[in-house]
Design a protein around this motif. Structure first.
Motif, short mmCIF file in Angstrom:
data_model
loop_
_atom_site.label_atom_id
_atom_site.label_comp_id
_atom_site.label_asym_id
_atom_site.label_seq_id
_atom_site.Cartn_x
_atom_site.Cartn_y
_atom_site.Cartn_z
N ALA A 71 6.41 -2.39 -8.32
CA ALA A 71 4.96 -1.76 -8.38
C ALA A 71 5.40 -0.66 -9.46
N THR A 72 4.46 -1.10 -10.14
CA THR A 72 4.00 0.40 -11.15
C THR A 72 3.20 0.88 -11.73
N ALA A 123 12.03 4.64 1.96
CA ALA A 123 12.32 4.18 2.74
C ALA A 123 12.36 3.48 4.23
N VAL A 124 11.49 4.53 4.60
CA VAL A 124 10.79 4.73 5.83
C VAL A 124 10.15 3.67 6.39
N ALA A 125 9.51 3.08 5.32
CA ALA A 125 8.46 2.09 5.11
C ALA A 125 8.94 0.52 5.25
N LEU A 147 3.10 5.64 -5.96
CA LEU A 147 2.92 6.14 -7.78
C LEU A 147 2.23 6.92 -7.58
N ASP A 148 0.69 6.56 -6.87
CA ASP A 148 -0.36 7.45 -7.75
C ASP A 148 0.01 8.97 -7.16
N PRO A 207 1.11 -1.06 -0.39
CA PRO A 207 -0.29 -0.08 0.25
C PRO A 207 0.44 1.12 -0.04
N VAL A 208 1.96 1.54 0.48
CA VAL A 208 3.12 2.09 0.63
C VAL A 208 3.63 2.71 -0.21
N PHE A 209 3.94 1.73 -1.61
CA PHE A 209 4.17 2.20 -2.44
C PHE A 209 3.40 2.06 -3.58
#
Length: 247
Positions: free
Chosen positions: A35-36, A137-139, A9-10, A3-5
């Motif tokens: 992820a894309t 990076a934090v995630a 991206l969104d 979900p973070v990625f």
């Protein structure tokens, strides 16, 4: 962490007027596409995805930030002889930005955003995308710490369970062996948990978990047996060391 990625991206494609973006993870040796967003062609995406995981490649934007450790600008991928032009042509992008995802000096991945027209990426967009990379990076770090804590707790729980069985089984070793084998299999995602004993001459089966009836039949006829170098168990006994067999 998905979900973070997806959120990153969104927001990247929305706030930076970019049709395409991607996130790659890096384990210190290989980079992988994870992820894309808005890929121009499903077939093209699958073709590119099939190339990963791979070592960081300077001909691709997924690899450049990992090799340099800094944000990489590509003003026109089609005119860059050091970039893999066929990939840019198939993807429909020319301007690209690749941002390393890192915590301190540790590289964790690459955040890539593309545009269909050539040119220099505005500094405000660069700063925004670098902020997104920091959040990624934090995630990733939070997930790592969570998994480490979870793994440590599982190890402590398994150890406590084994000690409890030992305290209750002072005259019968079998429950102890069964508990050790079962916990080893579970914590290491193994297909079987196996424990053997050695009396100085012969190897004896102490406990084997998750066996099929056919395997159980073979095992019952295989032990006791002398120690030899033909099995991992025999090698560990004869060499008095941990033995690993990759295949």
């Amino acid at each position: 962490i998905t979900p973070v990625f997806e959120s990153i991206l969104d927001n990247a494609v929305s706030l930076c007027d970019s049709p395409t973006s991607a996130i790659f993870r890096y384990d210190g040796e290989l980079v992988d596409l994870v992820a894309t967003r808005n890929w121009p062609s499903g077939a093209m995406l699958e073709t590119l995805r099939a190339r990963y995981p791979m070592r960081p490649d300077p001909k691709l934007m997924s690899g450049r930030p990992l090799l340099s450790g800094r944000t990489e600008h590509e003003e026109d991928a089609l005119s860059d002889q050091e970039y893999e032009n066929d990939v840019a042509r198939a993807g429909g992008w020319r301007r690209m930005l690749g941002v390393p995802i890192k915590r301190g000096d540790t590289l964790l991945g690459t955040f890539v955003v593309t545009w269909p027209t050539p040119g220099r990426t505005p500094e405000r967009q660069v700063q925004l995308l670098e902020t997104f990379a920091d959040q990624a990076a934090v995630a990733i770090e939070n997930i790592r710490l969570f998994n480490e804590t979870k793994e440590a707790l599982e190890r402590q729980t398994a150890t406590a369970e084994i000690l409890e069985v030992i305290s209750r089984s002072q005259t019968d070793l079998q429950p102890v062996f069964d508990t050790i084998a079962a916990n080893a299999m579970r914590l290491c995602d193994g297909d079987q948990g196996v424990l053997f004993t050695f009396d100085g001459e012969l190897i004896h089966r102490g406990s084997i978990t998750a066996m099929t009836p056919e395997e159980e039949d073979v095992a019952s006829r295989a032990w006791p047996s002398p120690a030899d170098m033909g099995t991992a168990t025999g090698r560990a006994i004869l060499t008095r060391s941990t033995v690993q067999i990759p295949d």
